[in-house]
Motif scaffolding. Structure first.
Motif, PDB file in Angstrom:
ATOM      1  N   VAL A 192      32.127  17.306  12.543  1.00 39.09           N
ATOM      2  CA  VAL A 192      32.585  17.705  13.880  1.00 39.09           C
ATOM      3  C   VAL A 192      32.946  16.474  14.708  1.00 39.09           C
ATOM      4  O   VAL A 192      33.963  16.458  15.416  1.00 39.09           O
ATOM      5  CB  VAL A 192      31.500  18.537  14.586  1.00 39.09           C
ATOM      6  N   LEU A 193      32.142  15.423  14.621  1.00 39.82           N
ATOM      7  CA  LEU A 193      32.428  14.199  15.375  1.00 39.82           C
ATOM      8  C   LEU A 193      33.695  13.517  14.880  1.00 39.82           C
ATOM      9  O   LEU A 193      34.444  12.925  15.667  1.00 39.82           O
ATOM     10  CB  LEU A 193      31.235  13.241  15.278  1.00 39.82           C
ATOM     11  N   ASP A 194      33.953  13.584  13.577  1.00 37.25           N
ATOM     12  CA  ASP A 194      35.189  13.011  13.045  1.00 37.25           C
ATOM     13  C   ASP A 194      36.416  13.681  13.664  1.00 37.25           C
ATOM     14  O   ASP A 194      37.424  13.028  13.952  1.00 37.25           O
ATOM     15  CB  ASP A 194      35.249  13.175  11.520  1.00 37.25           C
ATOM     16  N   LEU A 195      36.333  14.991  13.829  1.00 33.09           N
ATOM     17  CA  LEU A 195      37.468  15.757  14.343  1.00 33.09           C
ATOM     18  C   LEU A 195      37.629  15.645  15.853  1.00 33.09           C
ATOM     19  O   LEU A 195      38.716  15.925  16.386  1.00 33.09           O
ATOM     20  CB  LEU A 195      37.314  17.236  13.965  1.00 33.09           C
ATOM     21  N   ALA A 196      36.573  15.269  16.562  1.00 31.84           N
ATOM     22  CA  ALA A 196      36.570  15.328  18.024  1.00 31.84           C
ATOM     23  C   ALA A 196      37.708  14.544  18.685  1.00 31.84           C
ATOM     24  O   ALA A 196      38.370  15.063  19.594  1.00 31.84           O
ATOM     25  CB  ALA A 196      35.214  14.867  18.560  1.00 31.84           C
ATOM     26  N   PRO A 197      38.009  13.269  18.280  1.00 32.55           N
ATOM     27  CA  PRO A 197      39.089  12.547  18.965  1.00 32.55           C
ATOM     28  C   PRO A 197      40.442  13.244  18.857  1.00 32.55           C
ATOM     29  O   PRO A 197      41.159  13.385  19.860  1.00 32.55           O
ATOM     30  CB  PRO A 197      39.105  11.186  18.248  1.00 32.55           C
ATOM     31  N   GLY A 198      40.796  13.686  17.650  1.00 33.14           N
ATOM     32  CA  GLY A 198      42.077  14.369  17.484  1.00 33.14           C
ATOM     33  C   GLY A 198      42.128  15.672  18.251  1.00 33.14           C
ATOM     34  O   GLY A 198      43.148  16.002  18.872  1.00 33.14           O
ATOM     35  N   MET A 199      41.041  16.451  18.213  1.00 29.78           N
ATOM     36  CA  MET A 199      40.988  17.716  18.947  1.00 29.78           C
ATOM     37  C   MET A 199      41.113  17.483  20.448  1.00 29.78           C
ATOM     38  O   MET A 199      41.834  18.208  21.155  1.00 29.78           O
ATOM     39  CB  MET A 199      39.684  18.443  18.641  1.00 29.78           C
ATOM     40  N   LEU A 200      40.426  16.478  20.963  1.00 32.96           N
ATOM     41  CA  LEU A 200      40.473  16.194  22.395  1.00 32.96           C
ATOM     42  C   LEU A 200      41.877  15.801  22.825  1.00 32.96           C
ATOM     43  O   LEU A 200      42.396  16.304  23.836  1.00 32.96           O
ATOM     44  CB  LEU A 200      39.478  15.079  22.737  1.00 32.96           C
ATOM     45  N   LEU A 201      42.514  14.918  22.075  1.00 34.94           N
ATOM     46  CA  LEU A 201      43.872  14.487  22.423  1.00 34.94           C
ATOM     47  C   LEU A 201      44.850  15.659  22.365  1.00 34.94           C
ATOM     48  O   LEU A 201      45.711  15.805  23.247  1.00 34.94           O
ATOM     49  CB  LEU A 201      44.325  13.380  21.477  1.00 34.94           C
ATOM     50  N   ALA A 202      44.723  16.494  21.332  1.00 38.10           N
ATOM     51  CA  ALA A 202      45.601  17.663  21.238  1.00 38.10           C
ATOM     52  C   ALA A 202      45.379  18.605  22.413  1.00 38.10           C
ATOM     53  O   ALA A 202      46.338  19.136  22.988  1.00 38.10           O
ATOM     54  CB  ALA A 202      45.365  18.392  19.913  1.00 38.10           C
ATOM     55  N   GLY A 203      44.120  18.815  22.797  1.00 37.65           N
ATOM     56  CA  GLY A 203      43.820  19.693  23.921  1.00 37.65           C
ATOM     57  C   GLY A 203      44.349  19.149  25.237  1.00 37.65           C
ATOM     58  O   GLY A 203      44.864  19.907  26.071  1.00 37.65           O
ATOM     59  N   ILE A 204      44.236  17.843  25.434  1.00 37.40           N
ATOM     60  CA  ILE A 204      44.785  17.223  26.641  1.00 37.40           C
ATOM     61  C   ILE A 204      46.295  17.453  26.702  1.00 37.40           C
ATOM     62  O   ILE A 204      46.851  17.831  27.745  1.00 37.40           O
ATOM     63  CB  ILE A 204      44.459  15.712  26.663  1.00 37.40           C
ATOM     64  N   GLY A 205      46.956  17.244  25.578  1.00 37.98           N
ATOM     65  CA  GLY A 205      48.398  17.448  25.544  1.00 37.98           C
ATOM     66  C   GLY A 205      48.787  18.889  25.797  1.00 37.98           C
ATOM     67  O   GLY A 205      49.720  19.175  26.562  1.00 37.98           O
ATOM     68  N   GLN A 206      48.064  19.817  25.190  1.00 39.96           N
ATOM     69  CA  GLN A 206      48.365  21.236  25.389  1.00 39.96           C
ATOM     70  C   GLN A 206      48.127  21.649  26.831  1.00 39.96           C
ATOM     71  O   GLN A 206      48.911  22.411  27.414  1.00 39.96           O
ATOM     72  CB  GLN A 206      47.512  22.074  24.437  1.00 39.96           C
ATOM     73  N   GLY A 207      47.053  21.148  27.429  1.00 41.37           N
ATOM     74  CA  GLY A 207      46.778  21.476  28.822  1.00 41.37           C
ATOM     75  C   GLY A 207      47.842  20.958  29.765  1.00 41.37           C
ATOM     76  O   GLY A 207      48.240  21.642  30.722  1.00 41.37           O
ATOM     77  N   LEU A 208      48.322  19.745  29.517  1.00 38.52           N
ATOM     78  CA  LEU A 208      49.375  19.176  30.360  1.00 38.52           C
ATOM     79  C   LEU A 208      50.689  19.921  30.191  1.00 38.52           C
ATOM     80  O   LEU A 208      51.353  20.282  31.166  1.00 38.52           O
ATOM     81  CB  LEU A 208      49.570  17.694  30.025  1.00 38.52           C
ATOM     82  N   ALA A 209      51.090  20.141  28.944  1.00 40.87           N
ATOM     83  CA  ALA A 209      52.403  20.718  28.687  1.00 40.87           C
ATOM     84  C   ALA A 209      52.452  22.213  28.984  1.00 40.87           C
ATOM     85  O   ALA A 209      53.376  22.696  29.640  1.00 40.87           O
ATOM     86  CB  ALA A 209      52.804  20.458  27.230  1.00 40.87           C
ATOM     87  N   MET A 210      51.445  22.956  28.521  1.00 40.98           N
ATOM     88  CA  MET A 210      51.499  24.410  28.621  1.00 40.98           C
ATOM     89  C   MET A 210      51.430  24.888  30.060  1.00 40.98           C
ATOM     90  O   MET A 210      52.187  25.763  30.491  1.00 40.98           O
ATOM     91  CB  MET A 210      50.374  25.035  27.796  1.00 40.98           C
ATOM     92  N   THR A 211      50.510  24.313  30.837  1.00 46.20           N
ATOM     93  CA  THR A 211      50.359  24.763  32.218  1.00 46.20           C
ATOM     94  C   THR A 211      51.500  24.289  33.098  1.00 46.20           C
ATOM     95  O   THR A 211      51.792  24.905  34.122  1.00 46.20           O
ATOM     96  CB  THR A 211      49.027  24.256  32.802  1.00 46.20           C
ATOM     97  N   THR A 212      52.175  23.209  32.702  1.00 47.43           N
ATOM     98  CA  THR A 212      53.253  22.655  33.509  1.00 47.43           C
ATOM     99  C   THR A 212      54.587  23.296  33.192  1.00 47.43           C
ATOM    100  O   THR A 212      55.450  23.424  34.068  1.00 47.43           O
ATOM    101  CB  THR A 212      53.359  21.129  33.271  1.00 47.43           C
ATOM    102  N   LEU A 213      54.788  23.717  31.947  1.00 47.66           N
ATOM    103  CA  LEU A 213      56.086  24.225  31.526  1.00 47.66           C
ATOM    104  C   LEU A 213      56.531  25.412  32.371  1.00 47.66           C
ATOM    105  O   LEU A 213      57.690  25.477  32.802  1.00 47.66           O
ATOM    106  CB  LEU A 213      56.034  24.609  30.045  1.00 47.66           C
TER     107      LEU A 213
END
Length: 472
Positions: A373-394
């Motif tokens: 789970v810790l190995d995956l955390a950085p990639g998941m966090l970055l993807a979530g940040i990107g989705q939150g920025l793009a999806m809510t703004t679009l």
């Protein structure tokens, strides 16, 4: 994580109490939570009902297809017959269909119940923003809309964790079923609150329901997605080929009907004039690949975590939580970034998602099969940040150039596209993932599909540069 249409109204606004606001926010949260709970539970459903991967795709997509198809219809029914009434009917239907999902004896019955659940959501969710708009103003409205936006992120987190907890708990030996059954008591409380707290409102000049357009859109969507999801697994039977041949004819018929209705002065389901607006056209070029990639991502990750890495449901929920936290955080602050940077926020969001996807691919490539789970955390966090920025703004960027008097129509077009694209992503990239598992294994199938999503994200970044600036 959806935005729904809110048709303008000129009637006198009855006030929305705090309890009423809690009620409509509950109605907005339930379907989002349900989406993420299902993703966490897919492998458990597979083990219990012996479903194929293609049928599991239908468990996810059936909800999104019926929701996308009936979303605009639900909004117009609320405008015509009363938003409080349609919210109540939709919540009641959602409660009943959740029960049907929870007691489904077979995967085919579960798919049918999920489609009905999506239809219920399409009746309920459009009323949320409409009720807020019709019964609040000024600072109260701003606060309510802010809470509505945050609810999407909160529901995402809750869906991951609660889904993992309920499935892992295996209450009374019921396995995955509590993820649906838990909606029943919550829905009953919501129905009582709705009857006690929500004011009634309707539009003075409601648009009629485009029945023929709705039928043709439904035929178009189903004739494409069902063969893509089921055809390969069944060896491409004749009916799947026939449906694919029907698809272009249904699309042609839909376009002809929509143009004819608009020329007559009525309001079609998806007005061609709105679709031709530069901001809308560019927004759809960004939104279709972005939302399709997101739909595929949630399906592929859920299967990979539990069937490839052998995570339990709770551990899978924890693995997805950094993504949900990133999405939630960015959904709260994205409006500030838009005020300063305009449409470039969508580009930045896509860039963050791209980096997150590449990090996930690299993590899986290097650490498999001992990925934690810790190995995956950085990639998941970055993807979530990107989705939150793009999806809510679009949505905000695209709708900023849509005239106020048809803002609800524009929002309906965007949301219908969003939900259809989510299902399309599961049908295409999800089916590709399922076909690759048998030949190259889960790891390589995951890396291939997420790599393709990264390519789509590059396209999103390119097209997002041409979006209009919402600052004027």
């Amino acid at each position: 994580m959806t935005l729904t249409q809110a048709a303008p109204t000129r009637v006198v606004r009855p006030g929305l109490s705090s309890a009423g606001l809690v009620t409509v926010l509950l109605g907005a949260a339930l379907p989002i939570i349900d989406f993420f709970i299902v993703n966490v539970a897919l492998p458990t459903i597979n083990a219990d009902l012996h479903a194929s991967t293609a049928t599991l795709e239908l468990v996810v997509a059936a909800y999104g297809i019926s929701y996308a198809l009936l979303l605009v219809v639900g909004g117009r029914l609320g405008d015509a017959y009363g938003r409080r009434r349609l919210f109540f009917i939709g919540l009641m239907a959602f409660t009943v269909t959740s029960l049907l999902c929870g007691i489904a004896p077979s995967v085919d019955m579960l798919v049918l119940a999920r489609a009905l659940q999506g239809a219920a959501s399409a009746l309920m969710l459009p009323q949320v923003l409409s009720i807020i708009q019709a019964s609040t103003s000024g600072e109260s409205r701003s606060k309510a809309l802010g809470l509505y936006g945050a609810m999407g992120g909160i529901s995402t987190v809750v869906g991951q964790l609660v889904g993992g907890l309920l499935v892992s708990a295996n209450l009374w030996g019921t396995g995955w079923r509590p993820i649906f059954l838990v909606n029943v008591p919550i829905g009953l409380v919501g129905l009582w609150l709705a009857r006690q707290t929500l004011p009634e409102s309707r539009s003075e000049n409601p648009h009629g329901v485009d029945r023929l357009g709705t039928v043709l859109l439904g035929v178009s969507i189903l004739s494409l997605l069902v063969p893509l999801m089921e055809g390969r697994a069944l060896g491409w039977p004749v009916w799947s080929i026939v449906l694919l041949a029907v698809f272009p004819l249904a699309v042609w018929g839909f376009v002809v009907v929509e143009r004819r209705i608009e020329r007559s002065g009525a309001m079609p389901l998806l007005p061609p004039s709105v679709m031709r607006m530069p901001s809308m056209r560019r927004g759809l070029m960004v939104g279709v690949p972005f939302f399709a990639g997101f739909g595929a991502f949630m399906f592929v990750v859920a299967v990979t975590l539990q069937e490839g890495l052998h995570f339990g449901p709770l551990k899978s929920g924890l693995a997805l939580t950094p993504m949900a936290v990133g999405f939630f955080t960015m959904s709260l602050v994205s409006s500030r970034f838009v005020t300063r940077f305009g449409q470039r926020v969508v580009v930045a969001g896509a860039a963050f998602q791209l980096i997150g996807l590449l990090v996930l691919v690299g993590t899986v490539a290097m650490a498999w099969p001992l990925v934690t789970v810790l190995d995956l955390a950085p990639g998941m966090l970055l993807a979530g940040i990107g989705q939150g920025l793009a999806m809510t703004t679009l949505f905000r960027v695209v709708l900023s150039r849509v005239p106020t008097e048809i803002a609800g129509v524009g929002s309906g077009v965007m949301t219908t596209t969003q939900q259809t694209s989510l299902a399309l992503g599961v049908a295409t990239l999800g089916s590709l993932f399922a076909s690759l598992i048998g030949s190259v294994g889960v790891r390589d199938a995951f890396m291939t599909v997420i790599g393709l999503q990264a390519v789509l994200t590059v396209g999103v970044m390119w097209f997002a540069r041409r979006l209009p600036d919402p600052r004027g």
